[in-house]
Motif scaffolding. Sequence first.
Motif, PDB file in Angstrom:
ATOM      1  N   MET A   1     -30.289  13.462  54.739  1.00  0.00           N
ATOM      2  CA  MET A   1     -29.294  14.382  55.281  1.00  0.00           C
ATOM      3  C   MET A   1     -28.613  15.152  54.160  1.00  0.00           C
ATOM      4  O   MET A   1     -28.250  14.591  53.140  1.00  0.00           O
ATOM      5  N   ILE A   2     -28.459  16.455  54.340  1.00  0.00           N
ATOM      6  CA  ILE A   2     -27.712  17.294  53.406  1.00  0.00           C
ATOM      7  C   ILE A   2     -26.607  17.979  54.198  1.00  0.00           C
ATOM      8  O   ILE A   2     -26.874  18.662  55.183  1.00  0.00           O
ATOM      9  N   TYR A   3     -25.372  17.788  53.780  1.00  0.00           N
ATOM     10  CA  TYR A   3     -24.247  18.388  54.473  1.00  0.00           C
ATOM     11  C   TYR A   3     -23.483  19.307  53.529  1.00  0.00           C
ATOM     12  O   TYR A   3     -23.468  19.091  52.317  1.00  0.00           O
ATOM     13  N   PRO A   4     -22.798  20.306  54.063  1.00  0.00           N
ATOM     14  CA  PRO A   4     -21.918  21.118  53.226  1.00  0.00           C
ATOM     15  C   PRO A   4     -20.723  20.291  52.758  1.00  0.00           C
ATOM     16  O   PRO A   4     -20.478  19.192  53.255  1.00  0.00           O
ATOM     17  N   ASP A   5     -19.972  20.807  51.790  1.00  0.00           N
ATOM     18  CA  ASP A   5     -18.832  20.095  51.234  1.00  0.00           C
ATOM     19  C   ASP A   5     -17.817  19.742  52.322  1.00  0.00           C
ATOM     20  O   ASP A   5     -17.558  20.521  53.238  1.00  0.00           O
ATOM     21  N   ASN A   6     -17.210  18.547  52.188  1.00  0.00           N
ATOM     22  CA  ASN A   6     -16.143  18.097  53.096  1.00  0.00           C
ATOM     23  C   ASN A   6     -16.577  18.118  54.562  1.00  0.00           C
ATOM     24  O   ASN A   6     -15.771  18.378  55.452  1.00  0.00           O
ATOM     25  N   PHE A   7     -17.824  17.816  54.813  1.00  0.00           N
ATOM     26  CA  PHE A   7     -18.366  17.887  56.168  1.00  0.00           C
ATOM     27  C   PHE A   7     -17.553  17.041  57.150  1.00  0.00           C
ATOM     28  O   PHE A   7     -17.108  17.522  58.187  1.00  0.00           O
TER      29      PHE A   7
END
Length: 444
Positions: A1-7
Amino acid sequence: MIYPDNFEVKLGFDKIRQMVRQSTLCPLGAQRVDEMQFLTDRRALQHELSLMDEMRAIIERATQPLPTDSFFDVTAPLKRLRLAGTFMEVEELFDLMRSLRTIQALAQYLNPREGQEFRMDDGLGGSANISFSERFPLLRALAADVVTYPDIIRKIDQTLTPTGEIRDNASPQLAEIRHEMARNLSGIGRLLNSILRSAQAEGIVDKDTTPTMRDGRLVIPIPPSSKRKLRGIVHDESATGKTLFVEPAEVVEANNRIRELEGEERQEIIRILTGIANLIRPEVPNMLAGYDFLGQIDFLRAKVRFAQSIDGIVPQLSEKNITDWVQARHPLLYIRYKKHNERHGLLPTSPEYKKVVPLDILLDHKKQRIILISGPNAGGKSVCLETLGLVQYMLQHALPVPMKDNSSCAIYNSIFVDIGDEQSIDNDLSTYSSHLQNMKFFLR
């Protein structure tokens, strides 16, 4: 999983995690909350959801409550005990005994003997006997391999009092030491009272003065002006300097003997604790597995408590991977309004009563892949998007979700969130350009 910052912060899941954490009984359960993962495997997710569903049925409907008396984390002292010659301190041993009892009670509760009666509320004001293995197969499997230690529990119980202190009769040597200590203290007390009465008669100390303890020695409080009138050793001085604490010369030797006996007492206690440690040491690996079980039960119980706070359910996982939610609610908004209404004592008929507008959401990944929301400011568009993202994220962490039980849920491999005004003056980006950059990141 790759999430944007502060997801998780943007989505509000950090608050959800904290709420579940607050419902745990010990650090073992709290650690499991911290380690919750986003699950994309259907079987793994279904297993975790079903475990929680079984636990909820037990908590809400079993006539005999789940044992939750003593949830303590003693894994660190147990790991330390693997080294030869080490031992657990009395407080740690007391926590071990009580938590081992709870583990034993839980194992017996969740893995009852064949034919043992287990009754549940039948929903009609009565109760009915059920087959535990048929109704709760996952919880029974969880408890099946847990090793219990009645002999070790009994040994510790024979060593410690109900308040967690070493019993006088924990060993013959300890009983003898404590008997001599009590005899010496009694003699010192009589001698000290005799000296004190003489000092009071001579006006050296006030009439209401009583002996006290300083540095483990019985002493008499006197004013500095009487220092030379009472032969002895000054052990301490009050913060104001108006009182000295003097050990009369006549009791110095007896007090020294008390200190010697205290040392002997500590050595005997260490010998007793070391003997118990030697019994426990070979069982440490299985005991640690038992505490893993305790943490799992604490975690499941916390998830059930959270489910009750949001009126959450375990929905069906769609075989065709269709998202079909019926009356889904934003959990954080629901909790906020619920607290507001309870704080002000508002009824649903009151004009000030706050309630979340439920949402029906349908996403058929073959026919309808996009939801387009249009409307005025403060019309609920962002809340709808946040509800969709947060509730799905909760579900795939095997948490209960606030919707009707005839809902059906898909499983996603990834969730990306872009909410709010993220324009950057430093990068000379407009709001629209900022969103496009996020879309580019998501697609990549």
